[in-house]
Design a protein around this motif. Structure first.
Motif, PDB file in Angstrom:
ATOM      1  N   ALA A 189      33.285  47.421  44.956  1.00  0.00           N
ATOM      2  CA  ALA A 189      33.650  48.389  43.912  1.00  0.00           C
ATOM      3  C   ALA A 189      32.482  48.716  42.986  1.00  0.00           C
ATOM      4  O   ALA A 189      32.510  49.743  42.316  1.00  0.00           O
ATOM      5  N   ILE A 190      31.467  47.865  42.935  1.00  0.00           N
ATOM      6  CA  ILE A 190      30.307  48.145  42.084  1.00  0.00           C
ATOM      7  C   ILE A 190      29.061  48.434  42.928  1.00  0.00           C
ATOM      8  O   ILE A 190      28.339  49.389  42.678  1.00  0.00           O
ATOM      9  N   GLN A 191      28.820  47.600  43.920  1.00  0.00           N
ATOM     10  CA  GLN A 191      27.543  47.670  44.652  1.00  0.00           C
ATOM     11  C   GLN A 191      27.581  48.604  45.855  1.00  0.00           C
ATOM     12  O   GLN A 191      26.561  48.835  46.495  1.00  0.00           O
ATOM     13  N   GLY A 192      28.765  49.147  46.179  1.00  0.00           N
ATOM     14  CA  GLY A 192      28.864  50.093  47.290  1.00  0.00           C
ATOM     15  C   GLY A 192      29.002  49.414  48.641  1.00  0.00           C
ATOM     16  O   GLY A 192      29.418  48.265  48.730  1.00  0.00           O
ATOM     17  N   LYS A 193      28.611  50.156  49.694  1.00  0.00           N
ATOM     18  CA  LYS A 193      28.869  49.679  51.059  1.00  0.00           C
ATOM     19  C   LYS A 193      27.910  48.543  51.445  1.00  0.00           C
ATOM     20  O   LYS A 193      26.719  48.626  51.190  1.00  0.00           O
ATOM     21  N   VAL A 194      28.465  47.516  52.062  1.00  0.00           N
ATOM     22  CA  VAL A 194      27.657  46.408  52.571  1.00  0.00           C
ATOM     23  C   VAL A 194      28.037  46.229  54.035  1.00  0.00           C
ATOM     24  O   VAL A 194      29.226  46.256  54.373  1.00  0.00           O
ATOM     25  N   SER A 195      27.044  46.085  54.890  1.00  0.00           N
ATOM     26  CA  SER A 195      27.323  45.945  56.314  1.00  0.00           C
ATOM     27  C   SER A 195      26.401  44.877  56.899  1.00  0.00           C
ATOM     28  O   SER A 195      25.190  44.936  56.710  1.00  0.00           O
ATOM     29  N   HIS A 196      26.995  43.896  57.553  1.00  0.00           N
ATOM     30  CA  HIS A 196      26.187  42.831  58.158  1.00  0.00           C
ATOM     31  C   HIS A 196      26.552  42.662  59.627  1.00  0.00           C
ATOM     32  O   HIS A 196      27.740  42.635  59.963  1.00  0.00           O
ATOM     33  N   ARG A 250      32.734  38.763  40.713  1.00  0.00           N
ATOM     34  CA  ARG A 250      31.794  37.648  40.573  1.00  0.00           C
ATOM     35  C   ARG A 250      30.372  38.189  40.626  1.00  0.00           C
ATOM     36  O   ARG A 250      30.162  39.390  40.749  1.00  0.00           O
ATOM     37  N   GLY A 251      29.400  37.295  40.562  1.00  0.00           N
ATOM     38  CA  GLY A 251      28.003  37.718  40.499  1.00  0.00           C
ATOM     39  C   GLY A 251      27.480  38.243  41.833  1.00  0.00           C
ATOM     40  O   GLY A 251      27.892  37.794  42.907  1.00  0.00           O
ATOM     41  N   ALA A 252      26.544  39.194  41.747  1.00  0.00           N
ATOM     42  CA  ALA A 252      26.001  39.825  42.952  1.00  0.00           C
ATOM     43  C   ALA A 252      25.122  38.887  43.767  1.00  0.00           C
ATOM     44  O   ALA A 252      24.709  39.226  44.874  1.00  0.00           O
ATOM     45  N   ASP A 253      24.845  37.675  43.256  1.00  0.00           N
ATOM     46  CA  ASP A 253      24.139  36.697  44.086  1.00  0.00           C
ATOM     47  C   ASP A 253      25.020  36.296  45.271  1.00  0.00           C
ATOM     48  O   ASP A 253      24.523  35.734  46.242  1.00  0.00           O
ATOM     49  N   LEU A 254      26.323  36.605  45.186  1.00  0.00           N
ATOM     50  CA  LEU A 254      27.232  36.251  46.274  1.00  0.00           C
ATOM     51  C   LEU A 254      27.592  37.447  47.159  1.00  0.00           C
ATOM     52  O   LEU A 254      28.384  37.309  48.091  1.00  0.00           O
ATOM     53  N   LEU A 255      26.973  38.602  46.886  1.00  0.00           N
ATOM     54  CA  LEU A 255      27.275  39.800  47.685  1.00  0.00           C
ATOM     55  C   LEU A 255      27.021  39.537  49.173  1.00  0.00           C
ATOM     56  O   LEU A 255      27.830  39.894  50.028  1.00  0.00           O
ATOM     57  N   ASP A 256      25.904  38.870  49.474  1.00  0.00           N
ATOM     58  CA  ASP A 256      25.554  38.636  50.874  1.00  0.00           C
ATOM     59  C   ASP A 256      26.371  37.510  51.510  1.00  0.00           C
ATOM     60  O   ASP A 256      26.268  37.273  52.708  1.00  0.00           O
ATOM     61  N   SER A 257      27.158  36.808  50.716  1.00  0.00           N
ATOM     62  CA  SER A 257      28.076  35.815  51.280  1.00  0.00           C
ATOM     63  C   SER A 257      29.389  36.478  51.692  1.00  0.00           C
ATOM     64  O   SER A 257      30.135  35.932  52.517  1.00  0.00           O
ATOM     65  N   THR A 258      29.684  37.614  51.110  1.00  0.00           N
ATOM     66  CA  THR A 258      31.012  38.215  51.276  1.00  0.00           C
ATOM     67  C   THR A 258      31.336  38.571  52.733  1.00  0.00           C
ATOM     68  O   THR A 258      32.443  38.254  53.181  1.00  0.00           O
ATOM     69  N   PRO A 259      30.422  39.171  53.508  1.00  0.00           N
ATOM     70  CA  PRO A 259      30.783  39.429  54.909  1.00  0.00           C
ATOM     71  C   PRO A 259      31.156  38.154  55.663  1.00  0.00           C
ATOM     72  O   PRO A 259      32.099  38.161  56.462  1.00  0.00           O
ATOM     73  N   TYR A 303      36.645  43.417  46.363  1.00  0.00           N
ATOM     74  CA  TYR A 303      35.483  42.736  45.782  1.00  0.00           C
ATOM     75  C   TYR A 303      34.748  43.651  44.813  1.00  0.00           C
ATOM     76  O   TYR A 303      34.614  44.853  45.059  1.00  0.00           O
ATOM     77  N   ALA A 304      34.281  43.063  43.700  1.00  0.00           N
ATOM     78  CA  ALA A 304      33.406  43.766  42.762  1.00  0.00           C
ATOM     79  C   ALA A 304      32.338  42.759  42.336  1.00  0.00           C
ATOM     80  O   ALA A 304      32.654  41.729  41.738  1.00  0.00           O
ATOM     81  N   HIS A 305      31.086  43.044  42.682  1.00  0.00           N
ATOM     82  CA  HIS A 305      29.999  42.103  42.371  1.00  0.00           C
ATOM     83  C   HIS A 305      29.195  42.611  41.174  1.00  0.00           C
ATOM     84  O   HIS A 305      28.541  43.656  41.250  1.00  0.00           O
ATOM     85  N   LEU A 306      29.269  41.838  40.110  1.00  0.00           N
ATOM     86  CA  LEU A 306      28.606  42.190  38.847  1.00  0.00           C
ATOM     87  C   LEU A 306      27.107  41.908  38.957  1.00  0.00           C
ATOM     88  O   LEU A 306      26.714  40.976  39.679  1.00  0.00           O
ATOM     89  N   PRO A 307      26.285  42.650  38.209  1.00  0.00           N
ATOM     90  CA  PRO A 307      24.861  42.287  38.208  1.00  0.00           C
ATOM     91  C   PRO A 307      24.672  40.865  37.682  1.00  0.00           C
ATOM     92  O   PRO A 307      25.455  40.378  36.857  1.00  0.00           O
ATOM     93  N   VAL A 308      23.644  40.230  38.185  1.00  0.00           N
ATOM     94  CA  VAL A 308      23.327  38.862  37.777  1.00  0.00           C
ATOM     95  C   VAL A 308      22.282  38.932  36.659  1.00  0.00           C
ATOM     96  O   VAL A 308      21.340  39.726  36.730  1.00  0.00           O
ATOM     97  N   ALA A 309      22.460  38.099  35.636  1.00  0.00           N
ATOM     98  CA  ALA A 309      21.498  38.058  34.525  1.00  0.00           C
ATOM     99  C   ALA A 309      20.258  37.286  34.972  1.00  0.00           C
ATOM    100  O   ALA A 309      20.361  36.164  35.476  1.00  0.00           O
ATOM    101  N   VAL A 310      19.094  37.913  34.783  1.00  0.00           N
ATOM    102  CA  VAL A 310      17.841  37.248  35.178  1.00  0.00           C
ATOM    103  C   VAL A 310      16.914  37.095  33.978  1.00  0.00           C
ATOM    104  O   VAL A 310      16.992  37.854  33.015  1.00  0.00           O
ATOM    105  N   ARG A 346      21.901  44.775  41.439  1.00  0.00           N
ATOM    106  CA  ARG A 346      22.190  43.354  41.700  1.00  0.00           C
ATOM    107  C   ARG A 346      21.725  42.462  40.559  1.00  0.00           C
ATOM    108  O   ARG A 346      22.264  41.380  40.379  1.00  0.00           O
ATOM    109  N   THR A 347      20.711  42.893  39.825  1.00  0.00           N
ATOM    110  CA  THR A 347      20.226  42.081  38.706  1.00  0.00           C
ATOM    111  C   THR A 347      19.973  42.966  37.488  1.00  0.00           C
ATOM    112  O   THR A 347      19.682  44.145  37.628  1.00  0.00           O
ATOM    113  N   VAL A 348      20.095  42.374  36.315  1.00  0.00           N
ATOM    114  CA  VAL A 348      19.795  43.038  35.047  1.00  0.00           C
ATOM    115  C   VAL A 348      19.159  41.957  34.161  1.00  0.00           C
ATOM    116  O   VAL A 348      19.634  40.801  34.156  1.00  0.00           O
ATOM    117  N   PRO A 349      18.078  42.287  33.424  1.00  0.00           N
ATOM    118  CA  PRO A 349      17.487  41.269  32.549  1.00  0.00           C
ATOM    119  C   PRO A 349      18.483  40.790  31.493  1.00  0.00           C
ATOM    120  O   PRO A 349      19.219  41.605  30.924  1.00  0.00           O
TER     121      PRO A 349
END
Ligand code: GLU
Length: 308
Positions: A159-166, A204-213, A229-236, A300-303
């Motif tokens: 819902a936030i990061q768009g299409k993911v395909s693995h 949850r955090g976008a560090d888990l976007l690649d775990s979702t598939p 799923y909606a993956h929020l930007p991760v604070a860096v 995926r990240t925001v300061p």
């Protein structure tokens, strides 16, 4: 994420915040707590807290309670009893047995070093090339259990990061569902618990976007529904590292909750709320009414900001 026509009696929305109690709540985990809470409440949904403490080696005694106290001090109330993953081994074992019975899981003797030496790099470290797929070589002992990924291609729309395909087999390889050092893998535990708790929306955090598939793949094998799923930007931090215990992120000071909550709101692209520094009731009422998932930054990240 769901439509707002749901009723409290039969929620079409069940969300959760699932921290690993490895340290106190910091700004990065606060953002996930706030985003998941607001999205659940704005959809008149249920919001649960699940302690992901099944990895005894990483969990730090006292931290689960510390996180819960901080959430309370911030005025965030969870709707049902907290679920502790450390109590759930039987359920994970049952899911693993189900996969084994269908020959979808196999024992693997490879060490990390052997995999790293022989593999190409994928989206989450070295791709496992299937050395033990056809059985263990003579004299080798089982270390971990892996799930077969035979050509699995998973696509979903976040819902936030768009299409993911693995292509899981090509980009990750048969992945671990029970670890060499004992615990069930995060990917399996999270899928079993999301299904058992009837979670409809994972924020949850976008560090888990690649775990979702991988999680969707396991849901399909186990016959579970797939949540939205909606993956929020991760604070860096200034050098682009995720805020975490390892990067020495400062614990949240909940003594004056509203300024720190406003910092999380701003991070998530929402308007800040003007109210007294202790007035969490007004804060949440207005933050819930104003929540717009569409305004969350699509990155995926925001300061992380300097905290008040
Ligand atoms: N326990 C995980 C973490 O703290 C989050 C798991 C999840 O939300 O799926 O990073």
């Amino acid at each position: 994420m769901a439509s707002s026509s749901t009723t409290a009696a039969s929620p079409a929305y069940r969300g959760r915040f699932a921290p690993s109690p490895t340290g106190p709540l910091h700004f990065g985990s606060l953002v996930t707590a706030v985003g998941s809470y607001l999205d659940a409440k704005a959809n008149r949904g249920i919001w649960l807290v699940r302690m992901e403490d099944h990895d005894q080696q990483r969990s730090v005694p006292g931290m689960a309670d510390a996180i819960l106290h901080t959430l309370e001090a911030l005025g965030m109330a969870w709707d049902e009893t907290v679920l502790y993953q450390s109590t759930r081994d039987e359920a994970y074992a049952a899911a693993l047995a189900k996969l084994k019975k269908r020959k979808l899981v196999y024992p693997c003797a490879c060490s990390r070093r052997e995999i790293a030496d022989s593999a190409v790099n994928g989206i989450d470290g070295p791709v496992y090339t299937g050395t033990c797929r056809k059985g263990l070589l003579a004299g080798r002992a089982t270390r971990s259990e892996r799930v077969l990924t035979d050509g699995a291609r998973i696509e979903f729309k976040d819902a936030i990061q768009g299409k993911v395909s693995h292509n899981i087999e090509r980009q990750i390889g048969d992945f671990v569902v029970k670890r060499a050092d004992g615990p069930y893998a995060y990917q399996l535990a999270v899928v079993v618990d999301d299904a058992m708790q009837g979670i409809t929306d994972v924020v949850r955090g976008a560090d888990l976007l690649d775990s979702t598939p991988r999680q969707i793949y396991l849901q399909q094998l186990l016959g579970y529904a797939t949540p939205r799923y909606a993956h929020l930007p991760v604070a860096v931090n200034v050098i682009g590292e995720k805020l975490s215990k390892q990067t020495l992120a400062a614990p949240i000071d909940a003594a004056t909750p509203v300024p720190v909550l406003n910092a999380a709101l701003a991070f998530l692209g929402q308007d800040s709320i003007e109210c007294g520094p202790q007035d969490t009731a007004s804060f949440w009422k207005r933050a819930i009414a104003g929540w717009r998932l569409a305004r969350v930054p699509h990155s995926r990240t925001v300061p992380a900001p300097a905290l008040p």
